[in-house]
Write an enzyme that holds these catalytic residues in place. Structure first.
Site, PDB file in Angstrom:
ATOM      1  N   HIS A   1      37.961  36.806  32.114  1.00  0.00           N
ATOM      2  CA  HIS A   1      37.366  36.692  33.573  1.00  0.00           C
ATOM      3  C   HIS A   1      38.045  37.448  34.666  1.00  0.00           C
ATOM      4  O   HIS A   1      37.737  38.238  35.918  1.00  0.00           O
ATOM      5  CB  HIS A   1      38.356  34.911  34.400  1.00  0.00           C
ATOM      6  CG  HIS A   1      39.092  34.993  34.472  1.00  0.00           C
ATOM      7  ND1 HIS A   1      40.327  33.979  33.251  1.00  0.00           N
ATOM      8  CD2 HIS A   1      40.392  35.177  35.428  1.00  0.00           C
ATOM      9  CE1 HIS A   1      41.516  33.990  33.628  1.00  0.00           C
ATOM     10  NE2 HIS A   1      41.622  34.916  34.900  1.00  0.00           N
TER      11      HIS A   1
ATOM     12  N   SER B   1      46.509  36.423  34.372  1.00  0.00           N
ATOM     13  CA  SER B   1      45.802  36.531  33.877  1.00  0.00           C
ATOM     14  C   SER B   1      45.558  37.412  32.904  1.00  0.00           C
ATOM     15  O   SER B   1      45.938  38.169  33.130  1.00  0.00           O
ATOM     16  CB  SER B   1      44.134  36.125  34.591  1.00  0.00           C
ATOM     17  OG  SER B   1      44.429  34.542  34.948  1.00  0.00           O
TER      18      SER B   1
ATOM     19  N   ASP C   1      38.762  33.662  26.268  1.00  0.00           N
ATOM     20  CA  ASP C   1      38.986  34.276  27.274  1.00  0.00           C
ATOM     21  C   ASP C   1      39.507  35.180  27.605  1.00  0.00           C
ATOM     22  O   ASP C   1      40.440  35.729  27.339  1.00  0.00           O
ATOM     23  CB  ASP C   1      39.490  33.470  28.708  1.00  0.00           C
ATOM     24  CG  ASP C   1      39.585  33.904  30.052  1.00  0.00           C
ATOM     25  OD1 ASP C   1      38.711  35.034  30.248  1.00  0.00           O
ATOM     26  OD2 ASP C   1      39.531  33.132  31.264  1.00  0.00           O
TER      27      ASP C   1
HETATM   28  N1  ARG Z   1      41.350  29.784  36.581  1.00  0.00           N
HETATM   29  C1  ARG Z   1      41.918  31.177  35.791  1.00  0.00           C
HETATM   30  C2  ARG Z   1      42.468  31.837  37.228  1.00  0.00           C
HETATM   31  O1  ARG Z   1      43.080  31.223  38.037  1.00  0.00           O
HETATM   32  C3  ARG Z   1      40.150  30.995  35.623  1.00  0.00           C
HETATM   33  C4  ARG Z   1      39.554  31.908  36.492  1.00  0.00           C
HETATM   34  C5  ARG Z   1      37.541  32.006  35.719  1.00  0.00           C
HETATM   35  N2  ARG Z   1      37.632  30.931  34.825  1.00  0.00           N
HETATM   36  C6  ARG Z   1      36.253  30.644  36.147  1.00  0.00           C
HETATM   37  N3  ARG Z   1      35.277  29.611  35.167  1.00  0.00           N
HETATM   38  N4  ARG Z   1      35.682  30.580  37.218  1.00  0.00           N
HETATM   39  O2  ARG Z   1      42.419  33.061  37.642  1.00  0.00           O
HETATM   40  N1  GLU Z   2      43.291  32.670  35.758  1.00  0.00           N
HETATM   41  C1  GLU Z   2      44.600  33.129  36.315  1.00  0.00           C
HETATM   42  C2  GLU Z   2      44.960  34.359  37.267  1.00  0.00           C
HETATM   43  O1  GLU Z   2      43.589  34.930  37.003  1.00  0.00           O
HETATM   44  C3  GLU Z   2      45.454  32.925  36.029  1.00  0.00           C
HETATM   45  C4  GLU Z   2      45.987  30.963  36.479  1.00  0.00           C
HETATM   46  C5  GLU Z   2      47.593  31.154  37.672  1.00  0.00           C
HETATM   47  O2  GLU Z   2      46.763  30.984  38.194  1.00  0.00           O
HETATM   48  O3  GLU Z   2      48.327  31.007  36.233  1.00  0.00           O
HETATM   49  O4  GLU Z   2      46.045  35.220  36.972  1.00  0.00           O
END
Ligand code: ARG
Ligand code: GLU
Length: 709
Positions: free
Chosen positions: A86, A644, A222
């Site tokens: 991502h 991330s 990921d």
């Molecule tokens: N929750 C993760 C972060 O905050 C992954 C985001 C990307 N994935 C998604 N399904 N939108 O970045």
């Molecule tokens: N998916 C998040 C990012 O892009 C990390 C998840 C979080 O917020 O801890 O950094």
């Protein structure tokens, strides 16, 4: 004031003891020696210096800021790096077409020559950091008002930076911590030639999509792979065919060893924002206003996009990147609200605040003064500017105001040309269907905005709708969309392609402008200044408040809030109990992917090749001791957005995972961390290598790595 401190300290000590188990923490690498004994007591075998050392190669030389909001880590001596899928997403999308759909099908460069340049992507490596508080606060005393203080501090910072990087190719940045009680300088090397090397197909890299996002148990592969290039002297350079792979000072050793519940881990990366010191008033604002409003609006927006994305691959590609980011916040805030309520965060903060009665009422006043301005700002971003059409209208507004300024004809026509260019992307690839999507988003979000807020806050709008539309707001917004020149490519092109200052009169009468202009005008002529001044006042108050807290709780170890600078978080691999009667295991396996498979749903499609590998248990050296293929694991490291892609390491400092998410029940950790509820989610490095090796068949990349068993 002193006396109050002494009197209160007794009460406070008992409070500190009670909350001592709050744990968490994102520590400054340069001060990590202070945590060393605690880390070693928790199982770490290496030293703080192995992690951060200015004079010798240390793990910090293998960790980078990837782009402007993610982390990555070097895994070979040829500048190969891992980050999340991502994080690489928008670059993968940019290289994808319906014919060469790398997003859907994955990508592997078979040789360095096939690696794909990613203009605009930068990799930032920290050379060293240092405390520059004394220099930054030189000459700052109580005689200065806040504006004078700010100005002096900024000029001190400029001087410090200039002096530091003179005659070097480095960049530097000074950031406040603890709301300006301390300042840290970061000296960086920024690389600009970064190339895409490999990515799994979406149904691996984004398996589970937005449904599984922020959730445990998780099965998302990921990761994506890039390479940094440098000039012949191993220094940063713009893209060139003559550039060569960068040789990092240090790269990760990857461990395939078994991991168990309780094992020590640490995460080294660039957490973006946390707000641990927020007062109860601010938490109330987040929990009861900001988050719910945003969630409500985005729910509508997402419904529209998701429907469109299911209609065709072209539409999926068109909206994928944008939707991923809208959905990400949408889901996170829902978890955050739940978590804050569950922890009784507002009450907890209120109890704590009883020890700071001299300053707390001032916060209360500032936050309540701020409230309606803040709401306007949220609605502006989430509703008024939700549609692409209104985003274009905002640019039209700036063209109009430039037309009515001293700007030269050339400047004005350059602006018109760039607006036309951006409009052309809006019209490209089937505008008739984009038009339906966008007008639905526009009308739906504007209706919520109108009914929940604007009706009582924007007289012009209420009167217009009641007088000219008999109170039928939906009719009005529908008309704005169909009447505006912005949805009439031919007409707007006519005006913009030969634009003169006087043409601004025509634009002024446009339906979109008649709607946006008063709202935007008010925001820019007053709200912005008010909000920024009030934020300054609030921040200065936090500066005093946090200094008081640190003074009173002298025995406690504090860590500064995340601010997108390099930090270390540490904890242990551990299961957790999300609710009564349920325990979540600390890792998932390929088994779960097969369980979740659903060929009908894009996000749950499992490739035949992956199923074959599963059926044959063809896991090579990557299986765990039970013969399973581990996919992801959770640990108690305190992380946030920006982390991330961060390397997750074991007691020996070996790479065992790539951080990519947090559990839903724990997303309130940005405000209040709880060791029983908050977990970071990491991709197991064994699954990452298994996919590279067995699924993508990129053996040449595996050969570059340094793997221990
Ligand atoms: N929750 C993760 C972060 O905050 C992954 C985001 C990307 N994935 C998604 N399904 N939108 O970045
Ligand atoms: N998916 C998040 C990012 O892009 C990390 C998840 C979080 O917020 O801890 O950094």
């Amino acid at each position: 004031m002193r006396k109050i401190f002494v009197v209160l300290s007794l009460i406070i000590t008992s409070f500190v003891c009670n909350t001592a188990k709050a744990d968490g923490g994102m520590w400054l690498p340069m001060l990590l020696y202070m945590n060393e004994s605690d880390m070693q007591a928790k199982g770490m075998k290496i030293s703080a210096k192995d992690i951060y050392d200015v004079n010798n190669a240390s793990l910090k030389d293998a960790v980078m800021l990837f782009g402007s909001g993610c982390t990555g880590e070097f895994v070979s001596n040829e500048g190969l790096l891992f980050t999340n899928h991502h994080c690489g997403y928008s670059y993968i999308v940019k290289h994808s077409t319906v014919e060469h759909d790398y997003l859907t099908n994955g990508f592997v460069a078979q040789s360095k020559a096939e690696e794909l340049p990613c203009p605009g992507l930068t990799i930032t490596l920290l050379k060293y950091m240092k405390d520059v508080t004394k220099e930054v606060l030189e000459g700052v005393d109580n005689s200065l008002n806040e504006i004078q203080r700010k100005t002096l501090i900024q000029s001190n910072i400029d001087n410090i930076i200039n002096k530091e990087i003179k005659n070097t190719h480095y960049t530097a940045i000074v950031k406040p911590i603890y709301y300006g009680n301390q300042y840290i300088m970061y000296v960086n090397e920024v690389f600009k030639d970064v190339r895409l090397v490999a990515a799994p197909p979406s149904n691996i890299g984004k398996f589970g999509g937005d449904t599984d996002n922020w959730m445990w148990p998780r099965h998302t592969g990921d990761f994506s792979v890039f390479r940094v290039y440098a000039n012949k002297d191993n220094k940063p350079a713009s893209f060139s065919k003559d550039n060569v792979p960068y040789t990092p000072k240090k790269f990760m050793t990857i461990s395939l060893k078994e991991k168990n519940e309780g094992d020590f881990t640490f995460v080294f990366g660039y957490p973006g924002t946390t707000r641990q010191f927020l007062t109860s008033f601010a938490v109330d604002e987040v929990q009861n206003y900001e988050d719910p409003i945003r969630i409500k609006l985005r729910t509508e927006v997402l419904k529209v996009y998701n429907q469109a994305m299911n209609e065709s691959p072209a539409k999926r590609l068109r909206y994928a990147s944008n939707v991923a980011s809208i959905a990400n916040g949408w889901k996170k805030w829902q978890g955050e609200v739940k978590g804050l309520k569950f922890l009784n965060a507002i009450e907890k903060k209120k109890d704590f605040e009883q020890n700071y009665t001299d300053i707390i009422p001032q916060f209360q006043k500032l936050y309540s003064d701020n409230h309606s301005y803040k709401l306007r700002e949220i609605y502006l971003g989430e509703a008024v500017l939700a549609s692409q059409m209104m985003k274009q209208a905002r640019q039209v507004l700036s063209l109009i105001s430039t037309s009515n300024s001293e700007a030269t004809d050339e400047e004005v026509s350059a602006l018109a040309t760039s607006l036309l260019k951006s409009l052309k992307t809006y019209y490209a690839n089937d505008f008739s269907s984009q038009r339906i999507v966008d007008s639905t988003i526009f009308v739906k979000t504007m209706l919520i905005f109108y009914n929940d807020f604007a009706k009582n806050n924007y007289t012009f709008l209420r009167e217009r709708i009641s007088k000219n539309y008999k109170g039928n707001a939906e009719k009005y917004f529908g008309e704005v969309f169909s009447k505006t020149l912005l949805t009439n490519p031919k007409k707007i092109e006519q005006i913009l392609s030969n634009y003169k200052k006087k043409d601004s009169k025509k634009l002024l009468k446009d339906a979109s402008i008649e709607l946006l202009s008063p709202i935007w005008g008010e925001y820019f002529s007053s709200d912005v200044y008010y909000l920024s001044e009030n934020n300054n006042r609030i921040d200065s108050l936090y500066r005093i408040y946090v200094a008081q807290i640190m003074q009173i709780e002298k025995g406690k170890m504090f860590y500064p809030d995340a601010n997108l600078t390099l930090r270390v978080a540490y904890g242990n691999i551990s299961s957790f109990k999300p609710r009564d009667g349920v325990t979540y295991k600390h890792y998932t396996t390929l088994e779960g992917i097969v369980e979740k498979e659903n060929p009908e749903i894009y996000d749950y499609v499992v490739e035949n090749k992956l199923k074959e590998l599963y059926n044959n248990k063809d896991y090579g050296q990557y299986a765990n001791s039970l013969g399973e293929m581990p996919v992801a694991f959770i640990a108690s490291n305190h992380t946030t957005g920006g982390n991330s892609g961060s390397p997750v390491m074991d007691k020996d400092g070996y790479l065992i995972g790539i951080n990519f998410d947090r559990n839903w029940e724990g997303t309130m950790s940005d405000i209040l961390y709880d060791k029983d509820l908050c977990r970071n989610i990491s991709l197991d490095i064994r699954y990452c290598l298994f996919i590279i090796d067995k699924f993508l068949d990129a053996k040449h990349l595996i050969k570059e790595l340094n793997i221990v068993r």
